[in-house]
Motif scaffolding. Structure first.
Motif, mmCIF file in Angstrom:
data_model
loop_
_atom_site.group_PDB
_atom_site.id
_atom_site.type_symbol
_atom_site.label_atom_id
_atom_site.label_comp_id
_atom_site.label_asym_id
_atom_site.label_seq_id
_atom_site.Cartn_x
_atom_site.Cartn_y
_atom_site.Cartn_z
ATOM 1 N N LYS A 238 0.842 -1.384 -0.034
ATOM 2 C CA LYS A 238 -0.082 -0.022 -0.089
ATOM 3 C C LYS A 238 0.735 1.437 0.110
ATOM 4 C CE LYS A 238 -3.995 -2.011 2.441
ATOM 5 N NZ LYS A 238 -4.456 -2.063 3.740
ATOM 6 N N HIS A 239 2.047 1.054 0.760
ATOM 7 C CA HIS A 239 2.837 2.315 0.905
ATOM 8 C C HIS A 239 3.669 2.852 -0.567
ATOM 9 C CE1 HIS A 239 5.450 5.277 2.832
ATOM 10 N NE2 HIS A 239 6.471 4.870 2.190
ATOM 11 N N PHE A 240 3.881 1.766 -1.057
ATOM 12 C CA PHE A 240 4.500 2.341 -2.427
ATOM 13 C C PHE A 240 3.269 2.860 -3.620
ATOM 14 C CE2 PHE A 240 6.137 1.422 -6.887
ATOM 15 C CZ PHE A 240 7.140 2.218 -6.708
ATOM 16 N N LEU A 241 2.178 2.432 -3.312
ATOM 17 C CA LEU A 241 1.047 3.112 -4.161
ATOM 18 C C LEU A 241 0.580 4.268 -3.682
ATOM 19 C CD1 LEU A 241 -0.771 -0.324 -4.835
ATOM 20 C CD2 LEU A 241 0.741 0.751 -6.321
ATOM 21 N N SER A 242 1.220 4.801 -2.404
ATOM 22 C CA SER A 242 0.505 6.137 -1.903
ATOM 23 C C SER A 242 1.275 7.122 -2.644
ATOM 24 C CB SER A 242 0.547 6.181 -0.539
ATOM 25 O OG SER A 242 1.923 6.035 -0.236
ATOM 26 N N THR A 243 0.864 8.479 -2.381
ATOM 27 C CA THR A 243 1.100 9.593 -3.197
ATOM 28 C C THR A 243 2.220 10.091 -2.260
ATOM 29 O OG1 THR A 243 -0.495 10.976 -2.042
ATOM 30 C CG2 THR A 243 -0.785 10.232 -4.362
ATOM 31 N N HIS A 244 2.196 9.948 -0.800
ATOM 32 C CA HIS A 244 3.326 10.338 0.046
ATOM 33 C C HIS A 244 4.148 8.961 0.662
ATOM 34 C CE1 HIS A 244 1.335 14.201 0.380
ATOM 35 N NE2 HIS A 244 0.167 13.609 0.515
ATOM 36 N N ARG A 245 5.001 8.710 -0.275
ATOM 37 C CA ARG A 245 5.860 7.581 0.090
ATOM 38 C C ARG A 245 7.300 8.077 0.492
ATOM 39 N NH1 ARG A 245 5.034 5.879 -5.696
ATOM 40 N NH2 ARG A 245 6.680 6.253 -6.872
ATOM 41 N N ALA A 246 8.024 7.019 0.899
ATOM 42 C CA ALA A 246 9.405 7.259 1.459
ATOM 43 C C ALA A 246 10.287 6.872 0.449
ATOM 44 C CB ALA A 246 9.463 6.518 2.735
ATOM 45 N N ASP A 247 11.305 7.574 0.287
ATOM 46 C CA ASP A 247 12.492 7.040 -0.787
ATOM 47 C C ASP A 247 13.751 6.521 0.330
ATOM 48 O OD1 ASP A 247 13.943 9.257 0.593
ATOM 49 O OD2 ASP A 247 13.759 10.470 -1.209
ATOM 50 N N GLY A 248 13.497 6.468 1.704
ATOM 51 C CA GLY A 248 14.511 5.596 2.517
ATOM 52 C C GLY A 248 13.651 5.319 3.695
ATOM 53 N N ILE A 249 14.132 4.109 4.166
ATOM 54 C CA ILE A 249 13.123 3.382 5.325
ATOM 55 C C ILE A 249 14.183 2.971 6.568
ATOM 56 C CG2 ILE A 249 11.742 1.499 6.154
ATOM 57 C CD1 ILE A 249 10.656 1.634 3.091
ATOM 58 N N VAL A 250 13.763 3.150 7.503
ATOM 59 C CA VAL A 250 14.801 2.683 8.710
ATOM 60 C C VAL A 250 13.882 1.748 9.354
ATOM 61 C CG1 VAL A 250 15.916 3.009 11.034
ATOM 62 C CG2 VAL A 250 15.743 4.805 8.932
ATOM 63 N N ALA A 251 14.613 0.367 9.594
ATOM 64 C CA ALA A 251 13.610 -0.810 9.927
ATOM 65 C C ALA A 251 14.224 -1.388 11.289
ATOM 66 C CB ALA A 251 13.341 -2.061 9.177
#
Length: 331
Positions: A238-251
C-alpha cells in the motif's frame, strides 16, 4: 566409579578429582574459601560425568534453586532476538552451576504475571527481563522485594536498577545519516511498539537525524515491530502505491525489513532505485539473502552473555563495577 545406569553424585566427582566430597560440595556452591582453580576443576568434572544437583534438596539446604529465569516473548521468531539471546545466556550458565528456565510471555498478556509466578513459586534465584517500559511495574516489584534481576533495556524510572541495553538512538541516527548520504530525504521509521522504552530511544534518534540532515519524516501507517509480518508485507504494498511515500526506510528489526521490502517489491518498487533501506539485525542473514539492505548489527548474543554474568553476580551477592551498560551499534 559409577555404574552405567547409576546417577552421578558428589562422591562420583570426588573420585574423579581426588578431592573430598565435602570439598566438592563447597566448590559447587561457590564457597569463598575454595580457590577459583579448584572450583573450575570440580565444575569441569561435574560436566564430564553428567552431574546434576537435586534442585529440591538444594533449595531445602541452601534456600537456592541454582536457576535463572529468562522472561521472553517468543512469538513470531524470525531473524529475531530469541535464538542469539538464549545462546549468550546459555554460554555463561553452562560454565556455572546454574540452569536456565525460559518463561514465555506474549505482547497481549499481563507482563507482571511471569515475574510473580517466579517469585511466588520460588522458581529461580534471579530473573532476566526483556521488553522494558518507561514505567515498568516489574522493576518496581522486584526492587521492592530485593529479588536479583537485570533488564535488557532501560526504563525512565527513578529506581536505579541493573540493565544491559543497545543504543537504539545511535542506531536510528546513524541510519538516517547513511540514507541522507545516499541522497534520500523522505524517510520513514518502522519502530517498536509505542509502549516500550526502546520506541522512545529509536524515535528520538530518528527525529534528531531528520533535523540534522534536513530530511522529512514520512508515515508508514499503523504498523510497528510487533505487527504480524503478513500485515507489514501488506503495508509495504500500500505504501508504494500512495502519493506520500518514503525514499528511505529505517527498520528496527531484520524480519520486519524483509517483510516490508517484499511488499514494496510486489507493488513494483525497486530497492536502490526507488528507495533504500537500513535495518537493525542480530546476525548477518539479511546480508546473505538481501544484500541491498544496509545492515547495522546489534550484538544480541553478546548482550545475553552480559545479562547472564550480571544476574549471576547479583544473585551471588558479588559487587559489580557497573550495573548498567549500553552497547553500541556495529557494521
Amino acid at each position: 566409579m559409577k555404574q552405567p545406569n547409576e546417577k552421578p553424585t558428589l562422591k562420583t566427582i570426588a573420585q574423579v578429582t581426588g578431592l573430598a566430597a565435602a570439598t566438592v560440595s563447597r566448590a559447587l556452591n561457590d564457597a569463598a574459601d575454595i580457590s577459583a582453580s579448584t572450583k573450575e576443576r570440580v565444575r569441569l568434572a561435574a560436566r564430564q560425568v553428567g552431574y546434576r544437583p537435586n534442585r529440591a534438596g538444594l533449595r531445602l539446604r541452601t534456600g537456592k534453586t541454582r536457576v535463572v529465569a529468562l522472561v521472553l516473548n517468543i512469538e513470531d521468531e524470525i531473524l529475531g532476538i530469541v535464538s542469539p539471546l538464549l545462546s549468550g545466556v546459555a554460554e555463561v550458565l553452562e560454565a556455572s552451576e546454574y540452569n536456565l528456565v525460559v518463561i514465555p510471555e506474549t505482547p497481549a498478556g499481563d507482563p507482571l504475571k511471569p515475574v510473580m509466578d517466579v517469585i511466588n513459586n520460588g522458581m529461580a534465584d534471579g530473573i532476566i527481563l526483556t521488553r522494558t517500559q518507561p514505567y515498568d511495574l516489574r522493576v518496581k516489584v522486584l526492587t521492592d522485594r530485593d529479588f536479583p534481576f537485570v533488564t535488557y533495556g532501560r526504563t525512565d524510572m527513578k529506581i536505579k536498577h541493573p540493565y544491559i541495553d543497545f543504543d537504539n538512538e545511535a542506531f536510528a541516527y546513524e541510519s538516517v545519516r547513511r540514507l541522507a548520504a545516499l541522497g534520500r530525504r523522505n524517510l520513514a521509521l518502522l519502530a517498536p511498539p509505542p509502549h516500550l522504552m526502546f520506541h522512545r530511544h529509536m524515535s528520538d534518534g530518528f527525529r534528531r537525524g531528520i533535523r540534522d540532515f534536513d530530511c522529512m519524516e514520512m508515515p508508514l501507517g499503523d504498523i510497528d515491530l510487533d505487527t504480524p509480518l503478513q500485515e507489514v508485507f501488506n503495508r509495504g504494498r500500500k505504501h508504494f502505491l500512495s502519493t506520500h511515500r518514503a525514499d528511505g526506510i529505517v527498520a528496527g528489526s531484520a524480519s520486519a525489513s524483509v517483510a516490508l521490502l517484499a511488499g514494496l517489491e510486489q507493488a513494483g518498487a525497486t530497492i536502490q532505485a526507488d528507495f533504500d533501506m537500513v535495518a537493525k539485525e542480530p546476525a548477518r542473514f539479511t546480508e546473505w539473502i538481501r544484500p541491498e539492505i544496509i545492515a547495522i548489527n546489534e550484538d544480541i548474543r553478546g548482550s545475553g552473555i552480559a545479562l547472564a554474568r550480571t544476574v549471576l553476580s547479583i544473585a551471588a551477592g558479588h559487587p559489580l563495577q557497573s550495573l548498567q551498560q549500553v552497547l553500541f551499534p556495529s557494521d
